[in-house]
Enzyme design. Structure first.
Site: not given
Length: 743
Positions: A41-43, A60, A154
């Site tokens: 979802s972040f990339g 990233k 997380d």
């Protein structure tokens, strides 16, 4: 805390502190060979080569355009600021950060994969020692973060990376909290602690939330999936908040994997305590016996190598599968073209192409197909005209000969009837030649086929014999293992029986000794009591005698004192008479002096008399007392000698009893040892006999199998000889008849 700035829009930086976090250079110039290795979802995350530093990196890419651009930009700032301020061996190294249009390029060190990737490749959970090794290095990173009052929030297997040097790296700090305690509802649902789920309603949570996530990660590494993975996210969150903490599932097949150790179960239990204050801290987790238990130093390296080997096997399998599919596609295309064009090329392709890659039909064996293929290839290479190609050659030859003979007959100017008769004769001759050649070919093919069958049957018989010998050896080995197991159990039973018998005998001897000691103590106590009682009675007797003696002495003393008073009265009367006489004789002026002198003499006589009587009384009392004490001492001495003699006799008797008991104990121990040794000798003799019987049985079985195999080979060779002579004779007859017909 991440630096704060007032931005007109995401990506437009006015604050120099924030601007210092990003490089203004073009990342596409510095990094090349970008290949995507993951996304979320972040990339997306890319593999790239850093030309400037000449090393491999991971990039990233995070886009902050579109909806919620401000929130995305703030998350990027927080993660970049976080990575820019933490440096630890077990935290992924931060390299640089670039802004290109609306995308942030976050450059980090390259790791070969995550713990979740390893579990997915291996298709089974990790071993305890591997989980402990990964958790040890992860906890080292968590101790560092928690010491800075920061919470990861997380922790999961997908965020625990491994480098090629077998170093664990903690990654993905997009959800990290820069303060402790925190209150934000964030994280992966299946790994969130109960207090994080309830934070919006019930308040803050601390770094113990990471410990809960670590415990769930241990279960994920052990069982491939976290608890509640089959539920949807909302159901899982409700279950985590309302129900008891999850536990490790029991091992279904103990032969493939041992049961979970007590330390591992206890470690997960202490990590997954529902009240956060009851959970261990990162420091306590790091010092737990499960983490500190000794393990090989190359545990993670071996895990990575095993995973690489598995990936290589999967790649080879996929490559072979693709090659097979490509070959089948090519074969189908060639078959289609040859069926349209016709000709012998189809047979040659089917022979050389399909056979090596075909899948065996029912009833065929790989060995028979390979042997037949070899024989067919040898026939074709020798030019013997075998198979469909040989038949095609003979057919073409027949047609050519027809053309030649027809040309000759037409050149002779023969009539049509004669020409037709001659043509019939020529055709008949040619048919005979063709039949003869076809028979020769069939005979040659039959001979080679018979030879192939002979080789195949010999090979099958040899394989069958080898299999029988191996199965027989395995059966005998199983029987030997069973026999060894039985012998081991018998030896163990013998040792346990020996220990029980010795223990029982020792307890019996100990009980006898305790009984004898108790008896001796009771006898000694009785003797001492008897001695005390006798001495007490003697003492009472002497005391009574001593009390009776003063009464007698007082009576005698009273008699003596009475006698003394009578004597004093008599002397007093005599003194008075003598004084009266003397006063009458002496002159009056001397009377007073005489009276005084006589009274003084009288007093001295009375005092002397009193002292004599007192000494007499004292002597009498002393004599009486001396006589009484000497008698009592004699009586006391006699009693003491008697008691000492009785005590000595008792001690001698007790010593004799002890010696008798020790002799009996030694005799019983010797008897038991002789019985045990005899039983052990019988057991060893039985074991030796059974081993000899097993060896003899193995030898007899081998001899029987060798004899039977020899007979079977002999029968097979005889069958081959009979079959070979018959076929050769029938083939010879057919050949001669064919030649005569051709002539």
């Amino acid at each position: 805390m991440a630096p704060s700035a007032v931005l007109q829009k995401p990506g437009v930086i006015k604050d120099p502190v924030i601007a210092a976090l990003f490089s203004t250079k073009d990342p596409e110039v510095r990094y090349q060979d970008l290949r995507e290795i993951g996304h979320g979802s972040f990339g997306a995350v890319y593999f790239a080569y850093d030309k400037e530093n000449e090393q491999t990196v991971a990039i990233k890419k995070m886009n902050f355009s579109g909806k919620q651009a401000t929130e995305k930009w703030n998350d990027i700032l927080k993660e970049v600021s976080f990575l820019n301020t933490v440096v630890h061996r077990h935290i992924v190294d931060y390299k640089a950060c670039f802004l290109k249009e609306t995308t942030c390029w976050l450059v980090m060190e390259y790791c070969i994969g995550s713990a979740a990737d390893i579990v997915d490749v291996l298709r089974k959970g990790m071993r305890e020692v591997e989980i402990a090794a990964i958790c040890s290095q992860t906890l080292d990173a968590l101790r560092y973060l928690h010491s800075l009052k920061r919470i990861h929030r997380d922790i999961k297997a997908g965020n625990i990376l491994l480098s090629d040097q077998a170093i664990v790296k903690l990654a993905d700090f997009g959800s990290a909290s820069l303060v402790d305690p925190a209150q934000t509802f964030i994280g992966t649902p299946f790994f969130m602690a109960p207090e994080v789920i309830l934070a919006m309603d019930e308040g803050h949570y601390s770094d113990r939330a990471d410990i809960w996530s670590l415990g769930i990660t241990c279960i994920e590494l052990a069982e491939r999936r976290p608890p509640l993975f089959s539920m949807n996210a909302m159901s899982a969150l409700y279950h985590i908040a309302q129900n008891d903490p999850p536990t490790l599932s029991p091992i279904d097949d103990a032969s493939e994997q041992p049961e979970w150790s007590r330390e591992f179960v206890e470690f997960i239990d202490k990590c997954l305590r529902k009240p956060a204050e009851e959970r261990m801290s990162a420091e306590e987790c790091f010092r737990h016996p499960f983490i500190q238990k000794p393990r090989p130093s190359d545990t993670i390296q071996e895990l990575i190598q095993r995973t690489k080997n598995m990936v290589l096997e999967l790649d080879n399998f996929q490559y072979k599968k693709m090659r097979k599919l490509m070959y089948l596609d090519e074969t189908e295309g060639k078959d289609g073209s040859e069926s349209n064009g016709g000709g012998p090329a189809h047979d040659d392709l089917d022979f050389h192409g399909n056979e090596p890659h075909s899948i065996g039909r029912a009833g065929d064996s790989a060995s028979s197909r390979s042997a037949s293929l070899t024989s067919f290839r040898s026939m074709q290479s020798s030019g013997g005209g075998g198979g469909p190609a040989g038949l095609l050659v003979s057919t073409n030859l027949t047609g050519a000969m027809d053309n030649v003979h027809g040309t000759r007959l037409r050149s002779r100017n023969m009539s049509r009837g004669a020409f037709e008769n001659e043509m019939k004769g020529v055709k008949t001759h040619l048919n005979r030649v063709k039949d003869a050649r076809q028979n020769d070919f069939e005979e040659k093919l039959q001979v080679e086929l018979d030879e192939e069958v002979v080789r195949y049957r010999r090979q099958q018989l040899n394989n069958l014999h080898a299999l029988e010998e191996r199965l027989d050896d395995e059966e005998v080995n199983v029987q030997e293992r069973q026999m060894d197991t039985r012998h081991g159990l018998l030896s163990k039973q013998h040792e346990m029986t020996r220990e029980l018998e010795m223990q029982h005998l020792n307890e019996l001897h100990s009980m006898k000794k305790r009984h004898l000691e108790t008896q001796h103590e009771a006898e000694s106590a009785s003797q001492n009591e008897y001695t005390t009682r006798q001495q007490e009675e003697l003492r009472k007797k002497h005391a009574m005698q001593s009390r009776q003696q003063p009464r007698e002495l007082k009576i005698q003393e009273a008699q003596i004192r009475k006698q003394y008073r009578q004597v004093v009265k008599t002397q007093t009367r005599q003194f008075k008479l003598y004084l009266t006489q003397m006063i009458q004789v002496v002159p009056k002026d001397e009377q007073k002096e005489l009276t005084s002198r006589l009274k003084q003499d009288q007093m001295q006589k009375v005092a002397l008399l009193a002292s004599q009587y007192e000494s007499q009384i004292k002597k009498m009392v002393q004599d009486k007392t001396v006589k009484l004490e000497s008698w009592q001492e004699d009586e006391q001495r006699i009693l003491s000698e008697k008691l000492e003699k009785e005590l000595e006799e008792l001690l001698v008797y007790q010593k004799k009893q002890k010696a008798t008991l020790e002799e009996q104990i030694q005799k019983e121990r010797t008897t038991l040892e002789e019985r045990i040794n005899a039983r052990r000798a019988l057991l060893e003799q039985k074991i030796l006999e059974e081993r000899e019987q097993m060896a003899e049985m193995r030898r007899l079985k081998k001899e029987q199998i060798r004899d039977r195999h020899s007979q079977e080979r002999h029968r097979l060779e005889n069958q081959f000889v009979r079959t070979g002579s018959t076929s050769r004779s029938s083939g010879g007859a057919t050949n001669s008849s064919s030649i005569q017909m051709a002539m």
